[in-house]
Design a protein around this motif. Structure first.
Motif, short mmCIF file in Angstrom:
data_model
loop_
_atom_site.label_atom_id
_atom_site.label_comp_id
_atom_site.label_asym_id
_atom_site.label_seq_id
_atom_site.Cartn_x
_atom_site.Cartn_y
_atom_site.Cartn_z
N THR A 1 -12.72 -42.23 1.63
CA THR A 1 -11.62 -42.32 2.59
C THR A 1 -11.81 -41.33 3.74
OG1 THR A 1 -10.22 -40.64 1.57
CG2 THR A 1 -10.05 -42.88 0.68
N GLU B 1 -9.84 -39.08 4.83
CA GLU B 1 -9.43 -37.71 4.49
C GLU B 1 -10.60 -36.96 3.84
OE1 GLU B 1 -7.63 -40.40 3.82
OE2 GLU B 1 -5.92 -40.07 5.15
N SER C 1 -11.63 -40.77 -4.89
CA SER C 1 -11.97 -39.64 -4.01
C SER C 1 -12.54 -38.50 -4.85
CB SER C 1 -10.73 -39.15 -3.28
OG SER C 1 -10.19 -40.19 -2.51
C1 LIG Z 1 -13.15 -53.06 -0.05
C2 LIG Z 1 -13.54 -51.95 -1.01
C3 LIG Z 1 -14.74 -52.04 -1.67
C4 LIG Z 1 -15.12 -51.02 -2.57
N1 LIG Z 1 -16.30 -51.16 -3.24
C5 LIG Z 1 -16.66 -50.22 -4.14
C6 LIG Z 1 -17.86 -50.37 -4.90
O1 LIG Z 1 -18.61 -51.34 -4.74
N2 LIG Z 1 -18.18 -49.43 -5.82
C7 LIG Z 1 -17.39 -48.33 -6.03
O2 LIG Z 1 -17.75 -47.49 -6.86
N3 LIG Z 1 -16.22 -48.15 -5.34
C8 LIG Z 1 -15.84 -49.08 -4.41
N4 LIG Z 1 -14.66 -48.94 -3.70
C9 LIG Z 1 -13.79 -47.82 -4.03
C10 LIG Z 1 -13.67 -46.75 -2.96
O3 LIG Z 1 -14.82 -45.95 -2.93
C11 LIG Z 1 -12.40 -45.94 -3.32
O4 LIG Z 1 -11.29 -46.80 -3.09
C12 LIG Z 1 -12.25 -44.70 -2.49
O5 LIG Z 1 -13.26 -43.76 -2.79
C13 LIG Z 1 -10.87 -44.03 -2.72
O6 LIG Z 1 -10.62 -43.85 -4.07
P1 LIG Z 1 -9.25 -44.37 -4.72
O7 LIG Z 1 -9.08 -45.80 -4.37
O8 LIG Z 1 -9.26 -44.00 -6.15
O9 LIG Z 1 -8.10 -43.58 -3.96
P2 LIG Z 1 -7.61 -42.10 -4.24
O10 LIG Z 1 -8.78 -41.22 -4.45
O11 LIG Z 1 -6.59 -42.14 -5.32
O12 LIG Z 1 -6.93 -41.72 -2.86
C14 LIG Z 1 -5.63 -42.18 -2.50
C15 LIG Z 1 -5.27 -41.52 -1.17
O13 LIG Z 1 -5.20 -40.09 -1.35
C16 LIG Z 1 -6.06 -39.44 -0.42
N5 LIG Z 1 -6.69 -38.28 -1.03
C17 LIG Z 1 -7.28 -38.22 -2.26
N6 LIG Z 1 -7.79 -36.99 -2.48
C18 LIG Z 1 -7.53 -36.27 -1.37
C19 LIG Z 1 -7.81 -34.92 -0.99
N7 LIG Z 1 -8.50 -34.10 -1.79
N8 LIG Z 1 -7.40 -34.52 0.24
C20 LIG Z 1 -6.72 -35.35 1.07
N9 LIG Z 1 -6.42 -36.63 0.75
C21 LIG Z 1 -6.82 -37.08 -0.45
C22 LIG Z 1 -7.11 -40.46 -0.08
O14 LIG Z 1 -7.72 -40.19 1.17
C23 LIG Z 1 -6.31 -41.76 -0.07
O15 LIG Z 1 -5.67 -41.93 1.17
C24 LIG Z 1 -14.27 -49.91 -2.80
C25 LIG Z 1 -13.04 -49.84 -2.12
C26 LIG Z 1 -12.67 -50.84 -1.23
C27 LIG Z 1 -11.36 -50.74 -0.52
#
Ligand SMILES: Cc1cc2nc3c(=O)[nH]c(=O)nc-3n(C[C@H](O)[C@H](O)[C@H](O)COP(=O)(O)OP(=O)(O)OC[C@H]3O[C@@H](n4cnc5c(N)ncnc54)[C@H](O)[C@@H]3O)c2cc1C
Length: 387
Positions: free
Chosen positions: A372, A374, A144
């Motif tokens: 996400t 959020e 995120s």
């Molecule tokens: C099936 C799949 C395919 C994907 N493919 C790719 C790809 O090809 N290339 C790529 O680069 N990425 C890819 N992603 C990654 C995806 O973009 C990230 O999972 C997503 O951006 C969330 O980041 P994170 O997993 O690090 O979660 P985090 O950022 O750690 O978030 C965890 C939780 O905290 C919440 N949160 C975080 N910050 C805040 C805030 N400021 N305010 C409120 N809530 C917050 C989030 O909404 C989430 O619910 C993929 C993900 C999935 C599930």
């Protein structure tokens, strides 16, 4: 009037005569492919249906690289034409994962920011359905909070050296190239400043691609580690230090397309077919009506983004709305169909039970991938001047 969920939304047609004819051709082709058994409709087929031969067949019919100019092997068509084709392949659950990222977002990105050499090198293969891309944005500590990326590229003589780790990289193990967001200048605390994009050809001797298994046991995404990977100077995409701006311009393409509300449409279509054949209760009819109404509304919103992109606009806030509402809808569709049908999701339990099982297992990803909910809601709030 025919049922919209089965006949791909005819009541709200935006189509001109030309687009109607493209839609009819694609639909005829897809039905013939299903009848010939070359694919079985699946949920989330744009993420997990990897079939290079099918991609090449779409390419040979002129249905990929639609918006790429003819001089680069494309067809010089409109964003709306691309959307019509995308709607049909998604609603039929066709295996389009191989080319999806390249066609959706790398082609516009290369056209906007790429050098002439990069365009010549990659665009014709994208239009033929033969060159596949992965996106390397997310990292272990930067999902995120994308501006926290740590992957770093430094100049080394006449090349770049790349070190770092990308996470959740969909299709990297099958892609011919990957676009990587990396820090080229300044420190991590500089956030959006000092980021640049690179095109990394794959496989590469210093790039390790490790599969990550998702809940259904399949491995569509990866951890990708760059071990001092040497890249030619020509791997830089766009301007050094402009990576953040470039990535943001890609996101409207990534977030607003029909794949953000149609991933589970093959399940609804299969259910409606069963209900037509076996009869339906009033509650089941209401469920179909509600889901179809929601899909039709999302379709209007998604097409509005396509129109604004075609006109050179930057509909980031509307794209965030489409993805927030659309990805929530995709998961709710699965749950509502499960409840109203009374069928247990199960592999090996018949075609419909299997589509339900696919939908259930893929649902957790819908509201995460591509940003996400959020984060999308905070973009909408910012768009309303709240922060
Ligand atoms: C099936 C799949 C395919 C994907 N493919 C790719 C790809 O090809 N290339 C790529 O680069 N990425 C890819 N992603 C990654 C995806 O973009 C990230 O999972 C997503 O951006 C969330 O980041 P994170 O997993 O690090 O979660 P985090 O950022 O750690 O978030 C965890 C939780 O905290 C919440 N949160 C975080 N910050 C805040 C805030 N400021 N305010 C409120 N809530 C917050 C989030 O909404 C989430 O619910 C993929 C993900 C999935 C599930």
């Amino acid at each position: 009037m025919s049922a919209p969920a089965l006949d791909a939304h005819t009541p709200f047609s935006i189509d001109s005569e030309r687009l109607d004819s493209v839609r009819a051709d694609v639909r005829t082709f897809l039905r013939a492919e299903i009848d010939a058994g070359t694919f079985v409709p699946a949920c989330d087929s744009w993420m997990s249906g990897f079939d290079p031969e099918f991609s090449a067949r779409l390419g040979s019919r002129g249905w990929l690289g639609v918006t790429i100019p003819e001089q680069y092997g494309g067809h010089g068509g409109s964003q709306l034409e691309r959307v019509v084709i995308a709607e049909e392949v998604l609603a039929h659950g066709a295996p389009v994962a191989a080319h999806w990222i390249a066609d959706r977002q790398m082609a516009p990105s290369l056209l906007n920011f790429g050098t002439e050499d990069q365009r010549q090198k990659y665009l014709p293969g994208i239009a033929r359905g033969e060159t596949f891309f992965a996106i390397g944005m997310s990292e272990p500590e930067a999902g995120s909070d994308l501006a926290a990326v740590r992957t770093r590229a430094v100049v080394d003589g006449d090349s770049w050296r790349l070190n770092g780790t990308k996470l959740w990289t969909t299709g990297a193990h099958l892609a011919h190239a990957m676009v990587v967001l990396a820090r080229t200048d300044g420190e991590i605390g500089d956030r959006q400043k000092g980021l640049s994009q690179f095109v990394v050809d794959l496989p590469h001797p210093s790039v390790e691609i490790r599969p990550i298994h998702s809940i259904d046991g399949e491995a569509h995404f990866n951890e990708v580690v760059f071990h001092d990977a040497h890249l030619p100077q020509s791997a830089l995409l766009g301007e050094r230090g402009q990576g953040w701006t470039q990535v943001m311009s890609e996101l409207a393409f990534e977030r607003s397309g029909p794949e953000r509300y149609l991933s589970t449409m093959p399940l609804l279509r299969a259910w409606v077919e069963e209900l037509r054949r076996d009869g339906s209760s009033e509650e089941q009819q209401r469920t179909v009506g509600l889901l179809t109404a929601r899909a039709s509304t999302l379709r209007q919103m998604s097409q509005q983004v396509a129109r604004e992109l075609s006109a050179g606009g930057h509909p980031d806030v509307l794209a965030a709305m489409v993805k927030d509402l659309g990805s929530t809808f995709e998961g709710e569709l699965v749950e509502q169909v499960r409840r109203a049908s009374g069928v247990e999701p199960r592999f090996g339990g018949g075609r419909f039970a299997e589509l339900l099982a696919q939908g259930v297992l893929h649902t957790p990803a819908f509201t995460l991938r591509g940003g996400t909910n959020e984060i999308l809601r905070s973009i909408i709030g910012r768009g309303m001047g709240l922060r």
